[in-house]
Design a protein around this motif. Structure first.
Motif, mmCIF file in Angstrom:
data_model
loop_
_atom_site.group_PDB
_atom_site.id
_atom_site.type_symbol
_atom_site.label_atom_id
_atom_site.label_comp_id
_atom_site.label_asym_id
_atom_site.label_seq_id
_atom_site.Cartn_x
_atom_site.Cartn_y
_atom_site.Cartn_z
ATOM 1 N N THR A 36 -9.400 19.324 12.523
ATOM 2 C CA THR A 36 -8.446 19.479 11.648
ATOM 3 C C THR A 36 -7.267 18.710 11.895
ATOM 4 O OG1 THR A 36 -8.099 21.118 13.245
ATOM 5 C CG2 THR A 36 -8.912 21.786 11.220
ATOM 6 N N GLU A 83 -7.860 15.594 9.869
ATOM 7 C CA GLU A 83 -7.972 16.133 8.249
ATOM 8 C C GLU A 83 -6.400 15.987 7.975
ATOM 9 O OE1 GLU A 83 -9.760 16.350 4.994
ATOM 10 O OE2 GLU A 83 -11.067 16.059 7.093
ATOM 11 N N PHE A 84 -5.422 16.560 9.010
ATOM 12 C CA PHE A 84 -4.149 16.816 8.577
ATOM 13 C C PHE A 84 -3.463 15.252 8.109
ATOM 14 C CE2 PHE A 84 0.276 16.898 9.754
ATOM 15 C CZ PHE A 84 0.564 18.292 9.186
ATOM 16 N N TRP A 85 -4.012 14.282 8.738
ATOM 17 C CA TRP A 85 -3.631 13.056 8.103
ATOM 18 C C TRP A 85 -4.313 12.371 7.025
ATOM 19 C CZ3 TRP A 85 1.444 12.764 9.747
ATOM 20 C CH2 TRP A 85 1.849 13.295 11.059
ATOM 21 N N ALA A 86 -5.523 12.973 6.865
ATOM 22 C CA ALA A 86 -6.264 12.186 5.675
ATOM 23 C C ALA A 86 -5.471 12.257 4.430
ATOM 24 C CB ALA A 86 -7.462 12.954 5.806
ATOM 25 N N PRO A 87 -5.757 11.381 3.409
ATOM 26 C CA PRO A 87 -5.197 11.475 1.988
ATOM 27 C C PRO A 87 -5.799 12.690 1.422
ATOM 28 C CG PRO A 87 -7.107 9.784 2.396
ATOM 29 C CD PRO A 87 -6.703 10.226 3.681
ATOM 30 N N LYS A 88 -4.701 13.173 0.728
ATOM 31 C CA LYS A 88 -5.035 14.304 -0.032
ATOM 32 C C LYS A 88 -5.619 14.132 -1.365
ATOM 33 C CE LYS A 88 -3.068 16.008 3.311
ATOM 34 N NZ LYS A 88 -3.919 15.404 4.219
ATOM 35 N N LEU A 89 -6.423 15.200 -1.755
ATOM 36 C CA LEU A 89 -7.346 14.927 -2.965
ATOM 37 C C LEU A 89 -6.678 15.789 -4.246
ATOM 38 C CD1 LEU A 89 -10.921 15.688 -1.601
ATOM 39 C CD2 LEU A 89 -9.911 13.627 -1.809
ATOM 40 N N THR A 90 -5.704 16.161 -4.098
ATOM 41 C CA THR A 90 -4.851 16.971 -4.945
ATOM 42 C C THR A 90 -4.636 15.915 -6.215
ATOM 43 O OG1 THR A 90 -4.072 18.648 -3.486
ATOM 44 C CG2 THR A 90 -3.297 18.648 -5.829
ATOM 45 N N GLN A 112 -2.042 16.201 -9.326
ATOM 46 C CA GLN A 112 -1.009 17.265 -9.804
ATOM 47 C C GLN A 112 -1.158 17.056 -11.254
ATOM 48 O OE1 GLN A 112 2.186 17.814 -7.946
ATOM 49 N NE2 GLN A 112 2.134 16.192 -6.231
ATOM 50 N N VAL A 144 0.966 23.225 6.313
ATOM 51 C CA VAL A 144 -0.093 22.673 7.258
ATOM 52 C C VAL A 144 -1.275 23.083 6.765
ATOM 53 C CG1 VAL A 144 -0.931 23.197 9.685
ATOM 54 C CG2 VAL A 144 1.588 22.923 9.331
ATOM 55 N N PHE A 185 -2.648 20.941 4.081
ATOM 56 C CA PHE A 185 -2.823 19.601 4.754
ATOM 57 C C PHE A 185 -4.155 19.326 5.423
ATOM 58 C CE2 PHE A 185 0.834 16.243 4.415
ATOM 59 C CZ PHE A 185 1.386 17.066 3.609
ATOM 60 N N MET A 186 -4.531 20.329 6.050
ATOM 61 C CA MET A 186 -5.839 20.385 6.552
ATOM 62 C C MET A 186 -6.957 20.703 5.851
ATOM 63 S SD MET A 186 -4.900 22.051 10.357
ATOM 64 C CE MET A 186 -3.615 21.275 11.353
ATOM 65 N N ALA A 200 -6.906 18.874 2.538
ATOM 66 C CA ALA A 200 -7.102 17.955 1.797
ATOM 67 C C ALA A 200 -6.127 18.326 0.369
ATOM 68 C CB ALA A 200 -8.270 17.385 1.361
ATOM 69 N N ARG A 201 -5.297 19.335 0.605
ATOM 70 C CA ARG A 201 -4.484 19.616 -0.394
ATOM 71 C C ARG A 201 -2.938 19.186 -0.173
ATOM 72 N NH1 ARG A 201 -3.666 24.644 -0.670
ATOM 73 N NH2 ARG A 201 -4.467 25.461 1.197
ATOM 74 N N ILE A 202 -2.031 19.371 -0.864
ATOM 75 C CA ILE A 202 -0.932 19.117 -0.718
ATOM 76 C C ILE A 202 0.179 20.306 -0.818
ATOM 77 C CG2 ILE A 202 -0.507 16.801 -1.212
ATOM 78 C CD1 ILE A 202 0.051 17.525 -4.015
ATOM 79 N N ASN A 261 4.705 22.545 -4.116
ATOM 80 C CA ASN A 261 5.427 21.303 -4.245
ATOM 81 C C ASN A 261 6.115 21.633 -5.668
ATOM 82 O OD1 ASN A 261 3.321 21.380 -5.844
ATOM 83 N ND2 ASN A 261 2.781 19.112 -5.561
#
Ligand code: SF4
Ligand code: SF4
Lengths: 175, 351
Positions: free
Chosen positions: A13, A16-23, A25, B58, B61-62, B64-66, B69
């Protein structure tokens, strides 16, 4: 060792916290829509011969079209899709043997009012007289069955308008 | 300058009130205390709001979302907005509920965190009240919230609420024990129940290094105390809807929700004080004010608690009880024993 899995889970985790986000917008950015996407319909009015094959092919009876005879030809006056019942199967598009009906990539067909949901692809009045190719008939012109109208220039001009325009008009009505 | 920001403000207020002249010292002093307590309350509420937002970030982010916002910059106003929504909702009281208790529970639920924070030294000389039995007081008050959870669950007169409330009591009572026992090691080493003394004793070595097992036990028990995942059986959504809060809507629910975060803050602040050296700066980085250090340490622990939630699955109730009684309690007893022996040996060799 006991607790190894717990630490490993935390590591995952944390990574994963620092991984690039897939969202993506949505309203600002969009995924690219695939080539063969089944979205909003457009009708190429010039190609359509008002045969009604598409309406027949539809399993949900989404399409309703009206036509009038002008000269020897069927003239499409009304082409409406009750898009709320459409399952975007594409049978209508496939069945059209004049290649007049198409999907676009536009999937946003939301409406604020229920009455605005149906997609009006064509709505126009038939001209009193056949416009183009009057010589084609050969014999004397049969009277169109509709009540004779005073030929309004703008109304007559409309059928000749390119499909894109009527589509835009339909789109505007839809908004 | 920054170091003394809050202490200085309190002194200024005191001298201001003293300057008025006709006020007796006792009244001036109690006004200062009142201001301090209000400040603590505001501090807790603002932090709870922020923590809800942080939790969602948090979590996102864990995964893979943001996360939130849209409302305000980076979604910072999301919780404020949610609270606004919850306030505007109708307060529904079930027909057969015990009305007084039902309404009292969400009001009182904020009491324990507030009372605890009143004595926590948030920085150098920054305890609103400095008690010399601080640890004792802390533990006594912190376990009070069990009562309010139970009040809410019982008064709702619903089977899910009652089940959740029973679980709260069972869980909190059985994890209170390792929590207290693990702190005993700390108290033995320091030899005082005063929080300021405990922090002062950690000026050179944080107690996490001398009492690592105790820290682990404390932290696990603390997570269980606050009903957080993996010990969130109290509100196991998949089993008992939402536990004691099932029948609450609107602001009643919001109070329980915010109290959960306030409780997390409390236990993380306690862990910071007991094991992480409180407001002491590590590596001699004293140019950063002490209260900032306290904050940083507390938030690191809170982050870990949140990470637990998004890493581990929920355990079963029998596993929970088994773990508490069969693992944590014996381990903490053994820790006390070893600490005692160690202290004798150190004393014998004259350290
Ligand atoms: S896509 Fe299918 S359901 Fe929709 S109008 Fe065409 S045939 Fe009917
Ligand atoms: S769209 Fe195609 S199938 Fe449908 S009426 Fe027109 S020509 Fe016929």
């Amino acid at each position: 060792m006991f607790g190894k899995g717990l630490v490993k889970g935390l590591q995952i985790t944390w990574k994963e916290f620092w991984a690039p986000k897939l969202t993506v917008q949505y309203p600002e950015k969009q995924h690219t829509v695939p080539e063969r996407f089944h979205g909003k319909f457009v009708l190429d009015v010039d190609k359509c011969i008002a045969c009604g094959l598409c309406a027949n092919a539809c399993p949900n009876r989404v399409i309703s079209l009206n036509k009038q005879k002008v000269g020897k030809k069927q003239y499409l006056t009304d082409y409406q899709m009750n898009i709320q019942y459409c399952l975007f199967c594409g049978l209508c598009v496939e069945s059209c043997n004049k290649d007049a009906l198409h999907f676009t990539k536009d999937f946003n067909m939301n409406q604020y009012f229920y009455k605005n949901i149906p997609l009006v692809l064509v709505r126009r009045e038939a001209p009193a007289e056949p416009l183009e190719e009057p010589a084609m008939g050969g014999e004397d012109q049969p009277k169109p069955k509709l009540k004779p109208q005073a030929p309004k220039e703008e109304k007559v001009a409309k059928p000749a308008a390119p499909a894109a325009e009527s589509e835009a008009a339909a789109g505007k009505e839809g908004q | 300058m920054l170091e003394n920001l809050f202490v200085g403000t309190a002194d200024w207020l005191r001298s201001l009130l003293g300057g008025i002249g006709f006020l007796p010292t006792e009244i001036a002093e109690s006004i200062v205390l009142l201001v301090k307590l209000v400040a603590v309350l505001v501090f807790i509420l603002v932090n709870a709001l922020w923590l809800v937002y942080m939790e969602r970030k948090v979590a996102a982010f864990m995964q893979a979302r943001i996360g939130p916002n849209r409302v305000g910059p980076w979604g910072l106003l999301q919780t404020t907005c949610d609270i606004g929504k919850l306030i505007s909702k109708e307060i529904i009281i079930p027909k057969k509920a015990d009305k007084v208790v039902f309404l009292l529970a969400p009001v009182l639920i904020f009491l324990p965190p507030l009372m605890v924070f009143a004595v926590l030294p948030l920085g150098k000389n920054m305890a609103a009240l400095d008690l010399n039995i601080g640890v004792f007081y802390l533990l006594a008050i912190a376990s009070l919230s069990t009562l309010f959870f139970f009040m809410g669950g019982w008064a709702s007169n619903s089977k899910y609420s009652l089940l959740g409330a029973m679980r709260t009591v069972a869980q909190m009572v059985s994890y209170e024990l390792p929590l207290v026992l693990s702190l005993l090691g700390v108290i033995m080493i320091v030899g005082s129940l005063n929080l300021s003394d405990i922090i002062a004793a950690q000026e050179h070595t944080w107690l996490i290094f001398t009492q690592p097992i105790a820290f682990l036990i404390f932290f696990i028990a603390a997570v269980a105390e606050t009903n957080r995942c993996p010990f969130d059986l109290v509100e196991g959504e998949s089993e008992i809807i939402n536990g004691p809060y099932t029948e609450y809507g609107g602001m009643g629910f919001a109070m329980f929700f915010l109290a959960e975060y306030a409780n997390i803050m409390v236990v993380c602040a306690m862990a910071t004080i007991m094991f992480l050296g409180g407001w002491h700066a590590p590596f001699g980085l004293t140019f950063i004010p002490s209260w900032v250090w306290f904050f940083i340490k507390m938030y690191v622990l809170i982050f870990i608690v949140m990470q637990f939630r998004w890493t581990y699955p929920r355990i079963r109730i029998d596993q929970l009880m088994g773990f508490g009684w069969k693992v944590l309690v014996p381990l903490s007893l053994a820790n006390i024993f070893v600490t005692g022996i160690g202290m004798y040996i150190y004393r014998a060799i004259g350290w």
